[in-house]
Design a protein around this motif. Structure first.
Motif, PDB file in Angstrom:
ATOM      1  N   ASP A   1     -77.148  59.845  86.477  1.00  0.00           N
ATOM      2  CA  ASP A   1     -76.037  60.659  86.888  1.00  0.00           C
ATOM      3  C   ASP A   1     -76.219  61.090  88.374  1.00  0.00           C
ATOM      4  N   GLY A   2     -77.348  60.619  88.809  1.00  0.00           N
ATOM      5  CA  GLY A   2     -77.730  60.713  90.389  1.00  0.00           C
ATOM      6  C   GLY A   2     -78.202  62.086  90.679  1.00  0.00           C
ATOM      7  N   SER A   3     -78.596  62.921  89.699  1.00  0.00           N
ATOM      8  CA  SER A   3     -78.780  64.337  89.663  1.00  0.00           C
ATOM      9  C   SER A   3     -80.164  64.408  90.325  1.00  0.00           C
ATOM     10  N   ALA A   4     -81.084  63.692  90.610  1.00  0.00           N
ATOM     11  CA  ALA A   4     -82.311  63.669  91.296  1.00  0.00           C
ATOM     12  C   ALA A   4     -82.243  63.089  92.626  1.00  0.00           C
ATOM     13  N   ARG A   5     -82.368  63.702  93.776  1.00  0.00           N
ATOM     14  CA  ARG A   5     -81.998  63.282  95.152  1.00  0.00           C
ATOM     15  C   ARG A   5     -83.313  62.614  95.652  1.00  0.00           C
ATOM     16  N   THR A   6     -84.405  62.942  95.400  1.00  0.00           N
ATOM     17  CA  THR A   6     -85.464  62.475  95.901  1.00  0.00           C
ATOM     18  C   THR A   6     -86.392  61.893  94.702  1.00  0.00           C
ATOM     19  N   LEU A   7     -87.346  60.992  95.160  1.00  0.00           N
ATOM     20  CA  LEU A   7     -88.390  60.551  94.393  1.00  0.00           C
ATOM     21  C   LEU A   7     -89.291  61.500  93.841  1.00  0.00           C
ATOM     22  N   ASP A   8     -89.750  62.645  94.749  1.00  0.00           N
ATOM     23  CA  ASP A   8     -90.527  63.662  94.277  1.00  0.00           C
ATOM     24  C   ASP A   8     -89.404  64.598  93.129  1.00  0.00           C
ATOM     25  N   GLN A   9     -88.507  64.944  93.272  1.00  0.00           N
ATOM     26  CA  GLN A   9     -87.646  65.407  92.011  1.00  0.00           C
ATOM     27  C   GLN A   9     -87.568  64.672  90.731  1.00  0.00           C
ATOM     28  N   ALA A  10     -87.338  63.487  90.990  1.00  0.00           N
ATOM     29  CA  ALA A  10     -87.409  62.576  89.721  1.00  0.00           C
ATOM     30  C   ALA A  10     -88.652  62.325  89.070  1.00  0.00           C
ATOM     31  N   VAL A  11     -89.597  62.354  89.838  1.00  0.00           N
ATOM     32  CA  VAL A  11     -91.065  62.399  89.103  1.00  0.00           C
ATOM     33  C   VAL A  11     -91.468  63.598  88.383  1.00  0.00           C
ATOM     34  N   LYS A  12     -91.015  64.894  89.090  1.00  0.00           N
ATOM     35  CA  LYS A  12     -91.251  66.232  88.375  1.00  0.00           C
ATOM     36  C   LYS A  12     -90.470  66.326  87.169  1.00  0.00           C
ATOM     37  N   LYS A  13     -89.313  65.822  87.211  1.00  0.00           N
ATOM     38  CA  LYS A  13     -88.341  66.060  86.242  1.00  0.00           C
ATOM     39  C   LYS A  13     -88.342  65.081  85.143  1.00  0.00           C
ATOM     40  N   MET A  14     -88.784  63.973  85.467  1.00  0.00           N
ATOM     41  CA  MET A  14     -89.161  62.818  84.333  1.00  0.00           C
ATOM     42  C   MET A  14     -90.561  63.406  83.403  1.00  0.00           C
ATOM     43  N   ALA A  15     -91.505  63.787  84.379  1.00  0.00           N
ATOM     44  CA  ALA A  15     -92.925  64.380  83.572  1.00  0.00           C
ATOM     45  C   ALA A  15     -92.280  65.301  82.670  1.00  0.00           C
ATOM     46  N   ALA A  16     -91.588  66.466  83.148  1.00  0.00           N
ATOM     47  CA  ALA A  16     -91.246  67.790  82.223  1.00  0.00           C
ATOM     48  C   ALA A  16     -90.712  67.167  81.159  1.00  0.00           C
ATOM     49  N   SER A  17     -89.182  66.420  81.330  1.00  0.00           N
ATOM     50  CA  SER A  17     -88.343  66.059  80.144  1.00  0.00           C
ATOM     51  C   SER A  17     -89.121  64.940  79.176  1.00  0.00           C
ATOM     52  N   GLN A  18     -89.869  63.964  79.720  1.00  0.00           N
ATOM     53  CA  GLN A  18     -90.112  63.139  78.631  1.00  0.00           C
ATOM     54  C   GLN A  18     -91.683  63.225  78.202  1.00  0.00           C
ATOM     55  N   LEU A  19     -92.575  64.273  78.975  1.00  0.00           N
ATOM     56  CA  LEU A  19     -93.946  64.238  78.500  1.00  0.00           C
ATOM     57  C   LEU A  19     -94.257  65.755  78.343  1.00  0.00           C
ATOM     58  N   ASN A  20     -93.225  66.619  78.807  1.00  0.00           N
ATOM     59  CA  ASN A  20     -93.644  68.102  78.615  1.00  0.00           C
ATOM     60  C   ASN A  20     -94.800  68.494  79.319  1.00  0.00           C
ATOM     61  N   VAL A  21     -94.783  67.812  80.629  1.00  0.00           N
ATOM     62  CA  VAL A  21     -95.882  68.040  81.655  1.00  0.00           C
ATOM     63  C   VAL A  21     -95.488  68.767  82.887  1.00  0.00           C
ATOM     64  N   ASP A  22     -96.028  69.732  83.399  1.00  0.00           N
ATOM     65  CA  ASP A  22     -95.521  70.371  84.576  1.00  0.00           C
ATOM     66  C   ASP A  22     -96.722  69.906  85.492  1.00  0.00           C
ATOM     67  N   LEU A  23     -96.374  68.950  86.441  1.00  0.00           N
ATOM     68  CA  LEU A  23     -97.103  68.413  87.496  1.00  0.00           C
ATOM     69  C   LEU A  23     -97.494  69.181  88.668  1.00  0.00           C
TER      70      LEU A  23
END
Length: 197
Positions: free
Chosen positions: A147-169
């Motif tokens: 949906d294009g909701s993460a505007r930057t790669l930093d945001q995408a990496v943080k959200k992906m870790a939280a969503s898929q791995l339950n990890v707060d980087l």
């Protein structure tokens, strides 16, 4: 199950999420309304537009998207100076976190279907199951997610870790992971892949 590009293209075309319920023949009929497309299709396939030709054309195009020569490729080939320490830390963390269980293979993803939002919401909830994208050239393809909701790669990496791995980087982990992801940018037609302007 690993699909061929043709199988994947046909499944995508048939998907109600993509086709919005439009029957295949209706799609073909719509394509056939374009006179230039009809001429070009006939010149290549020596027949009228049909689903087999459309699927073949999509797969042929996708095969042209190979972008070799990334710093990661050079490092894998034995050039130890192709990746700096930060990118190497990011690659190590990428593997430790388990990102490689979905983003794997030659294209660092692109060959699995997975649920998103396993531990926390990632993006809009539908479609629930998505193709795991290839991370090749990911640094040049913002915005991120379906949906294009993460505007930057930093945001995408943080959200992906939280969503898929339950990890707060930690901030440094994000920086290191992004440094690694930047090494996946390759070359196309002899030039470094760049983000569209």
């Amino acid at each position: 199950m690993e699909w061929t590009l043709e199988q994947q293209a046909l499944a995508t075309i048939k998907s109600p999420m993509v086709s919005q319920g439009v029957p295949l023949q209706t799609m073909i009929d719509r394509l056939a309304q374009d006179s230039r497309l009809r001429r070009e299709f006939a010149a290549i396939y020596d027949r009228s537009i049909d689903i087999d030709g459309v699927v073949d054309a999509i797969a042929y195009y996708e095969r042209s998207l190979v972008t070799p020569g990334s710093r990661f490729d050079l490092w894998l080939a034995g050039n130890n100076s192709a990746m700096n320490e930060q990118a190497l830390r990011g690659y190590k963390r990428f593997k430790q976190l388990g990102c490689v269980s979905c983003h794997q293979g030659q294209n660092v993803g692109g060959n699995l279907l997975q649920k998103h939002g396993i531990f926390r919401p990632l993006a809009t909830p539908e479609p629930r199951i998505l193709r795991v994208p290839s991370l090749r050239n990911v640094a040049t393809t913002a915005p991120y997610f379906h949906d294009g909701s993460a505007r930057t790669l930093d945001q995408a990496v943080k959200k992906m870790a939280a969503s898929q791995l339950n990890v707060d980087l930690k901030p440094q982990e994000v920086v290191d992971l992004v440094a690694f992801l930047n090494t996946l940018t390759g070359n196309y037609a002899g030039q470094k892949v760049r983000a569209p302007e």
